[in-house]
Design a protein around this motif. Structure first.
Motif, short mmCIF file in Angstrom:
data_model
loop_
_atom_site.label_atom_id
_atom_site.label_comp_id
_atom_site.label_asym_id
_atom_site.label_seq_id
_atom_site.Cartn_x
_atom_site.Cartn_y
_atom_site.Cartn_z
N ALA A 354 18.54 -62.49 14.89
CA ALA A 354 19.22 -63.19 15.98
C ALA A 354 20.48 -62.44 16.40
O ALA A 354 20.75 -62.30 17.61
N CYS A 355 21.26 -61.94 15.44
CA CYS A 355 22.50 -61.20 15.78
C CYS A 355 22.17 -59.90 16.51
O CYS A 355 22.87 -59.53 17.45
N VAL A 356 21.11 -59.21 16.07
CA VAL A 356 20.74 -57.95 16.73
C VAL A 356 20.30 -58.22 18.17
O VAL A 356 20.70 -57.51 19.11
N LEU A 357 19.47 -59.24 18.37
CA LEU A 357 19.00 -59.55 19.73
C LEU A 357 20.15 -59.99 20.64
O LEU A 357 20.23 -59.56 21.80
N LEU A 358 21.03 -60.84 20.12
CA LEU A 358 22.17 -61.28 20.93
C LEU A 358 23.11 -60.12 21.23
O LEU A 358 23.63 -60.01 22.35
N GLY A 359 23.35 -59.25 20.24
CA GLY A 359 24.19 -58.08 20.50
C GLY A 359 23.59 -57.16 21.53
O GLY A 359 24.30 -56.61 22.39
N TYR A 360 22.26 -57.00 21.49
CA TYR A 360 21.58 -56.16 22.48
C TYR A 360 21.68 -56.79 23.87
O TYR A 360 21.89 -56.08 24.87
N GLN A 361 21.53 -58.10 23.95
CA GLN A 361 21.65 -58.77 25.24
C GLN A 361 23.06 -58.65 25.79
O GLN A 361 23.26 -58.48 27.00
N ILE A 362 24.07 -58.73 24.92
CA ILE A 362 25.46 -58.56 25.38
C ILE A 362 25.67 -57.15 25.91
O ILE A 362 26.30 -56.95 26.96
N PHE A 363 25.13 -56.16 25.21
CA PHE A 363 25.26 -54.77 25.67
C PHE A 363 24.60 -54.58 27.03
O PHE A 363 25.19 -53.98 27.94
N LEU A 364 23.40 -55.12 27.20
CA LEU A 364 22.72 -54.99 28.50
C LEU A 364 23.48 -55.73 29.59
O LEU A 364 23.59 -55.23 30.72
N SER A 365 24.00 -56.92 29.27
CA SER A 365 24.74 -57.67 30.29
C SER A 365 26.00 -56.95 30.72
O SER A 365 26.32 -56.88 31.91
N VAL A 366 26.72 -56.37 29.75
CA VAL A 366 27.93 -55.61 30.10
C VAL A 366 27.56 -54.38 30.93
O VAL A 366 28.22 -54.04 31.92
N LEU A 367 26.48 -53.69 30.52
CA LEU A 367 26.07 -52.48 31.22
C LEU A 367 25.62 -52.79 32.65
O LEU A 367 26.10 -52.18 33.62
N VAL A 368 24.73 -53.76 32.79
CA VAL A 368 24.23 -54.11 34.12
C VAL A 368 25.33 -54.73 34.97
O VAL A 368 25.47 -54.44 36.16
N GLY A 369 26.17 -55.59 34.34
CA GLY A 369 27.26 -56.20 35.09
C GLY A 369 28.26 -55.18 35.58
O GLY A 369 28.76 -55.26 36.71
N GLY A 370 28.56 -54.17 34.73
CA GLY A 370 29.47 -53.11 35.17
C GLY A 370 28.91 -52.32 36.34
O GLY A 370 29.63 -51.98 37.28
N LEU A 371 27.61 -52.04 36.29
CA LEU A 371 26.98 -51.32 37.40
C LEU A 371 26.99 -52.15 38.68
O LEU A 371 27.28 -51.65 39.77
N VAL A 372 26.65 -53.45 38.55
CA VAL A 372 26.58 -54.30 39.74
C VAL A 372 27.96 -54.45 40.37
O VAL A 372 28.13 -54.33 41.59
N ILE A 373 28.97 -54.70 39.54
CA ILE A 373 30.31 -54.89 40.07
C ILE A 373 30.86 -53.59 40.65
O ILE A 373 31.49 -53.57 41.72
N THR A 374 30.60 -52.46 39.96
CA THR A 374 31.10 -51.18 40.43
C THR A 374 30.42 -50.75 41.73
O THR A 374 31.08 -50.33 42.70
N LEU A 375 29.09 -50.85 41.78
CA LEU A 375 28.37 -50.43 42.98
C LEU A 375 28.54 -51.41 44.12
O LEU A 375 28.36 -51.04 45.29
N GLY A 376 28.90 -52.66 43.78
CA GLY A 376 29.04 -53.65 44.84
C GLY A 376 30.38 -53.61 45.53
O GLY A 376 30.59 -54.28 46.55
N GLN A 377 31.37 -52.85 44.96
CA GLN A 377 32.70 -52.83 45.56
C GLN A 377 32.68 -51.96 46.83
O GLN A 377 32.03 -50.95 46.89
#
Length: 377
Positions: A354-377
């Protein structure tokens, strides 16, 4: 007590930290924001795959070398040599006490010197993700060297409390805090952090009828994220117990203070497939404690030690002795519980997954969120 004894970090203690450092560096090196666009629409890694494959082994070997050479303690007939960032030599005759104290959900050894100085040891220790099964044995060895080479016990040890969680050798501290074990709070905190990141992403993304994020959407996303992070902080640091010389403070959704003299007993009862502690008051009231607890999937490996510590504080400050009739305070329909022996392998596996899956989801969310926010500016 002749020769030398050297305590270093075990590979089970060094491996989690090495993997964490290596994973952070590896994720940073493979971050798409750092990639160079070699062809239109196709980003390329800034490094070849072979150097990236060496990141984790390099950090594992580096951490093992640092912890084995520069961290720990060496016992000699004359003194204890503490290996931290700065090496210190403490003669046994200058040492007033060898104590075991709680530290971030685990336990560590602390040297108290005659001049009042306090020296915590980095190794040996035991904690979540860096457990040392021989910790109590090592503490016994250090204390034996201290007593055999000029050290003198300030007070008589408490029988049966050797190595108990938070129990020091000698007088009880003025204050002791008990918080949820990391094995219980870690998956909940990771889940709340994941939801908080998704809330921020939803607030900064465009709505159904808007091409760009609105101020209201950003504000709502930020407020939801703050609420979730506050909940994670409360579950980790807010809930728990505070033990003082006069009373017991129970911190839950509502804080409550109970004087030691008003406590009739502290019993263990089954609860939702696990077990919990309940304070029986002289007035007949029953107050379940938020910690320590053991659940069906989540556990606290120090449950028995924390229970002994809590009962020892109550009996010491209330000036009561162990009462054989305390078991009679259990609910009439409650079966006698055997001492908790620790989590099972399948429980550890489920929690780790559970910790590995949640940590992986957090990493993907930060990565995708950073791309979306950066490219959307």
């Amino acid at each position: 007590m002749t020769g030398r004894v050297r305590y270093r970090a075990t590979w089970q203690q060094a491996l989690p930290l090495s993997l964490s450092l290596g994973a952070v560096v590896l994720m940073q090196l493979s971050n798409p924001l750092l990639w160079e666009h070699q062809r239109p629409g196709l980003p390329g890694l800034p490094f070849e795959s072979r150097p990236l494959a060496l990141v984790l082994p390099f950090f594992i070997l580096l951490e093992l070398w640092v912890l084995s050479r520069h961290v720990g303690v060496t016992l000699t007939p004359d003194a204890a040599v503490v290996h931290n960032l700065r090496r210190r030599t403490i003669p046994w005759t200058n040492m007033a006490d060898v104590a075991v104290e709680p530290f971030f959900g685990g336990r560590r050894v602390v040297f108290y010197e005659t001049d009042g100085r306090r020296t915590p040891l980095r190794i040996p220790n035991t904690a979540f993700l860096s457990r040392d099964r021989r910790f109590d044995e090592k503490v016994a060895t250090i204390r034996g060297w201290w007593l055999a080479n000029g050290g003198t016990a300030q007070v008589e040890d408490t029988a049966g409390d050797f190595g108990a969680w938070g129990q020091t050798y000698g007088p009880l501290p003025e204050r002791l805090d008990m918080r949820p074990a990391p094995s219980r709070s870690a998956p909940t905190v990771l889940l709340f952090c994941w939801l908080a990141i998704d809330a921020v992403m939803a607030g900064f993304a465009g709505g159904l009828d808007a091409d760009h994020p609105t101020v209201l959407g950003r504000a709502l996303g930020g407020l939801v994220a703050i609420a979730l992070l506050s909940g994670a902080g409360f579950l980790t640091f807010g809930r728990g117990l505070t033990l003082t010389a006069d009373h017991l403070v129970i911190r839950g959704l509502r804080s409550r203070t109970v004087l030691w003299d008003e406590i009739q007993g502290i019993v263990v009862e089954p609860h939702r497939g696990g077990r919990r502690l309940v304070v029986i008051e002289a007035s007949g009231g029953r107050t379940p404690l938020p910690v320590p607890r053991v659940g069906r999937l989540l556990w606290d490996s120090e449950f028995e030690a924390k229970t002994q510590t809590l009962r020892h504080w109550w009996r010491t400050h209330a000036e009561t002795s162990a009462d054989p009739s305390e078991a009679a305070l259990q609910p009439p329909d409650g079966a006698t519980l055997l001492p908790y022996s620790g989590p099972r392998m399948w429980q550890k596996g489920v929690l780790a997954l559970a910790c590995v899956l949640l940590g992986y989801q957090i990493f993907l969310s930060v990565l995708v969120g950073g791309l979306v926010i950066t490219l959307g500016q």
